[in-house]
Design an enzyme around this catalytic site. Structure first.
Site, short mmCIF file in Angstrom:
data_model
loop_
_atom_site.label_atom_id
_atom_site.label_comp_id
_atom_site.label_asym_id
_atom_site.label_seq_id
_atom_site.Cartn_x
_atom_site.Cartn_y
_atom_site.Cartn_z
N LYS A 44 -5.61 7.28 -20.03
CA LYS A 44 -5.93 7.95 -21.38
C LYS A 44 -4.63 7.49 -22.19
CE LYS A 44 -9.59 9.47 -19.19
NZ LYS A 44 -10.56 8.54 -18.99
N TYR A 56 -12.88 17.75 -16.45
CA TYR A 56 -13.72 16.51 -16.45
C TYR A 56 -15.03 16.69 -15.50
CZ TYR A 56 -14.49 11.49 -15.61
OH TYR A 56 -15.02 10.57 -15.31
N ARG A 61 0.89 -1.31 -0.10
CA ARG A 61 -0.02 0.09 -0.21
C ARG A 61 0.89 1.28 -0.06
NH1 ARG A 61 -1.41 1.94 4.55
NH2 ARG A 61 -2.29 0.06 5.51
N ASP A 102 -4.00 19.68 -14.61
CA ASP A 102 -4.69 18.45 -15.36
C ASP A 102 -4.07 18.34 -16.59
OD1 ASP A 102 -6.08 15.99 -16.52
OD2 ASP A 102 -7.31 16.28 -14.94
#
Ligand SMILES: Cc1ncc(COP(=O)(O)O)c(C=O)c1O
Length: 383
Positions: free
Chosen positions: A198, A101, A48, A173
């Protein structure tokens, strides 16, 4: 080293045990320690907190963005959530581009507002608007450029200058252009945020996210939150993304060339009302696109005459292009933001920022441009 050399070789070395040229998938929960006193001598404790396959991808992305360090996440939204958690407390204020987005808008307005964080959605295409929106409790500026789905651009250098003067971190972004076309840290931003889903992946195979920070202090804040909330990328996803990134520049060059050809075709078609692509001289911010990026990318949108009804007919009937939500993949995709990616943005807010009902978003892939154009031509003939 040039970008194409870096995208292949940075972050990875042949496996020291076997010579395997590809970084192994370290599918493990924990790491055996040398001794209590030598805890963490090999750098890992629990997956983690960190994992060698994920670390290889992080090092590669750091090199490509020319940043200080990177944290990879399970999704792009997990990365944006970490950004908010790292910099915003109850009572704080953040400035976000008014076109982003839909998931970013939803996270801010439907989740973080419940915890007393305040947001202003600003038209960041004019940097003065950002300056005017800064308040004494502003702790984060997040811009998205080009913005999903309207393609509105933000002048990264101008906003970064304002942010720096005010002592507020500026995250960009950079999902639509990636560091191959747009180096947001070079332009002055503090963090580059990605949905690796993407272009970094590029093959419609995974969901993932990343934040590349310009300095270690910012990175430590983000990595702390990632460990505390448990949102690290899985080693399987990191491995697939490591392979995808190796062809990033080749895919983006070809996809952009295809997008240019497709948009030039659409602009001339009598049934098309509007086409919006940064590579067209008719694009409102064409000069800014040329100034701050070395390519125009492969995202665009258009509206057909006959509005929503005609647009739906086109999207439902088109061949070759898949009606689907992702973007950046080698398969060409066609999307209706109002019913798909931006459905959770209120109709009034969509109208305010220019996400019209008839807007058809396209993510241009790697097929032959002539085939993509022929499919559009046929679908347009049928509406
Ligand atoms: C610009 C942008 N940022 C962030 C995201 C969120 O990424 P993910 O879907 O990997 O959570 C998306 C997803 O479409 C996006 O387009």
């Amino acid at each position: 080293m040039g970008f194409s050399t870096k995208q292949i070789h940075e972050g990875v070395t042949p496996d020291p045990v076997t010579g395997s040229i590809l970084t192994p998938i370290y599918q493990t929960t924990t790491y055996v320690q040398n001794s209590v006193d030598e805890y963490l001598a090999k750098g890992y404790s629990y997956s983690r907190s960190g994992n060698p396959t994920v670390r290889a991808l992080e090092n590669k992305l750091t090199a490509l963005e020319e940043g200080a360090d990177t944290a990879c996440f399970g999704t792009g939204m997990a990365a944006i959530n970490a950004l908010f958690l790292a910099f915003l407390n109850a009572g704080d204020h953040a400035i976000i581009s008014d076109v982003v987005y839909g998931g970013t808008y939803r996270l801010a307005t439907k989740v973080y507002k419940r915890f007393g964080v305040e947001f202003t959605f600003v038209d960041t295409s004019n940097a003065d608007n950002v300056k005017a929106a800064i308040k004494s409790n502003t702790k984060l500026i997040l811009t998205e450029t080009p913005a999903n789905p309207t393609m509105k651009l933000t002048d990264v250098a101008a906003v970064s200058k304002i942010a720096k003067a005010a002592g507020i971190p500026h995250a960009v972004d950079n999902t639509f252009l990636t560091p191959y076309f747009q180096k947001v840290l070079d332009l002055g931003a503090d963090m580059s945020v990605h949905s690796t889903t993407k272009y970094f992946d590029g093959h419609n195979a995974t969901v993932g996210g990343a934040i590349v920070s310009a300095n270690d202090e910012l990175h430590e804040k983000i990595a702390y939150v990632r460990n505390a909330t448990g949102t690290i990328m899985s080693p399987q996803v990191a491995w697939l993304t490591l392979q995808g990134v190796k062809t990033l520049s080749v895919r983006m060059d070809r996809q952009s060339a295809n997008a240019q050809a497709v948009c030039e075709f659409l602009e001339k078609h009598p049934k098309v009302q509007t086409v919006c692509y940064p590579g067209l001289p008719s694009f409102r911010q064409h000069d800014l696109a040329k100034q701050q990026a070395s390519g125009f990318g492969a995202m665009a949108w258009f509206e057909v005459k006959g509005g929503l009804t005609a647009g739906k007919k086109l999207m439902d009937s088109i061949e070759l292009w898949s009606l689907a939500e992702n973007l950046g993949s080698l398969e060409s995709l066609i999307t209706h933001p109002v019913t798909m990616t931006h459905a959770d943005v209120e109709p009034e807010e969509r109208a305010r920022v220019g996400i019209t009902d008839g807007l058809v978003r396209i993510s241009v892939g790697l097929e032959d441009a002539e085939d993509l154009i022929a499919a559009l031509d046929k679908a347009l003939a049928g509406i």
